[in-house]
Write an enzyme that holds these catalytic residues in place. Sequence first.
Site, short mmCIF file in Angstrom:
data_model
loop_
_atom_site.label_atom_id
_atom_site.label_comp_id
_atom_site.label_asym_id
_atom_site.label_seq_id
_atom_site.Cartn_x
_atom_site.Cartn_y
_atom_site.Cartn_z
CE LYS A 143 -19.81 5.07 -7.60
NZ LYS A 143 -20.32 4.01 -6.72
CB ALA A 179 -7.89 -4.34 -3.03
CG ASP A 230 -2.20 0.81 0.98
OD1 ASP A 230 -2.08 2.02 0.64
OD2 ASP A 230 -3.29 0.25 1.11
#
Length: 651
Positions: free
Chosen positions: A432, A386, A335
């Site tokens: 989306k 992710a 991350d």
Amino acid sequence: MKKYYFRWQLLIYDILILFAVDLLLLVLFRGDEALCWYSVLFHGIIFAVCVFAARILGRIYQQIWRYGGIQCYIRLLIVDTIAFAVTLALEFISRSFLPVQSIAFLRLLSIASMNLLGALAIRMVYRYCFKCGTVDTGYGKFLRLVLKTFSGEDLVRANDTGNQKIKIAIIGAGRVGVNLAEELLSNAAASYIPRCFIDVSPEKAGRSIHGIPVLMENESTLKNMQEHEVQEVVFAIPDLPDEKKRSLYALYSGAGYKIKVYDFPVMQTAGKKRYLREFDIEELLFRKPIAISNDKTSGCYQDKVILITGGGGSIGSELCRQLAKMNPKQIIILDIYENGAYDVQQELKIAYGDKLDLQIEICSITHQKALEWVFQRYRPQIVINAAAHKHVPLMEKNCIEAVYNNVFGTRNLVELCEKYDVARFMMVSTDKAVNPTNVMGATKRMCEMIVQSASVWGNTKYSATRFGNVLGSAGSVIPLFKRQITSGGPVTLTDKRIVRYFMTIPEASQLVLESGAMAKNGELFVLDMGQPVKILDLAESMIRLSGVNGIEIVETGLRPGEKLYEELLVKTEKLDKTENRLIFIERDEPLLKDEIDRRLQLLEEACKSGSDDLVRSVLKQVVPTYKSPEEVNAKADQAEEMRVKREPARV
């Protein structure tokens, strides 16, 4: 050496009780033959030694009787029965060589019975007084309590000290509801006091439990609750059906009651000690979270080296929690945001210690060289992507960054998966991406196309998983509404017509893991998420649950790139079922590698220009389903997703 707490005071009370019984049955009651003082002393000592030796060995004086349940009283009964048997044996033996008068069996049984009755009585009275909060408040209050009890006043009224405690009605007079009542009555410091149960069982209605009346659920329920001065309602039925929960919520919230939940022992056994709590975010949907992980899924990740990009985010961190339960060989959290990664690391360290091999790498998926170093060092067998920029309005103003992170970051991962022989690559996608009206959705659709194309020419097994909005995730509507309600409002909606699909963070994470495990190659998985939810209903329910009055709901207008509804499928007529009835596969023809490379080249050139407008224009070329929000919203009334029935209690 282990030490035990010993109740000497209770032992003294028991000695006094036995002395009184011996005085009554050995001295005052003479029977056919009066006992001499020597015989009285002998029999009294024999019985006392047997009883108190048995009670001490049976740890009767190490129990906390104020919380004692039926098992404590059963233990006392068994211990005293053993003591009586030993006493009989000693009495029989002593007759043959000691010059003492024998004692009749019935008299000895009477002594044992009365002594046991006295011991039970003093403990029950003590526990009763403790529940009523009179143990440490003097004998005067105790005597008043006794008078109230014999005059018919129930325990709840006796324990209710004015208006200091919140008076509640407990929905459900079953095991969980009764347990809650017992906990509240036995805890003098509790902030709540039960005034009534409400149950549908005719067998329970009209009766009482621990002095608390059980009301029948009918038309007069609300009137009866007013008579009992109820202020809040507590649901104490963990397996309450959704429709029933919805109707009860409508009834009591509509009457102005604040609603809470008690789910002991479900949460207690899960390791989370909870008492009375507000409705969870998940319960705003009035459906049970869908649990879709199974043994087959766990087997896919067991003993594997797994790399999770965006592992410190809402979905990524939950993926780490789920995977940690599946005994992986190693988990690598990658991350760019070090605080999120650190929080997950500490949480998992506390939970698993050295049993889990957990590594943290601070790196952006756009930094190809640093990313390759991670692949080279750990050689992951499974990669879950992710990592993404997901905030719609912010990405409308930062188109270039959205493309770099979402699109080129995914391309970097795909290339490294092929170079380092990764077995599986799983991408987290979003609803989306279906007919997108914004940059974020368009970039995620481009990611799906990259992954599907790689499934044709690559050696790694690829899949993407698409789901709707995640409840409680960073930047989602639920935390925003909570902050606005806490600050006194108003609650802001961009448009009161907006509908969205919702799921919980655990559901989304489990879906990614299960779909990835069943993937053969190139699938785009979609979850059957049920009916979409009106955001206006969600806001109204959260305001009601908060118990705060006067909160306004204000429309602020649609944000850039926002559409009134979201879709889950590109082509609804092309769906394949899976072994899980909630998971479907959308069949979409993958593009050839040359075509994907051509579109990526166009995006690269546009990004180099530094113009967000140009990037947006090129996105519409490379993602043909990308449309303007105005075009889609103009036809929103015709969309099936917009036909959501308004129900006051349903959100």
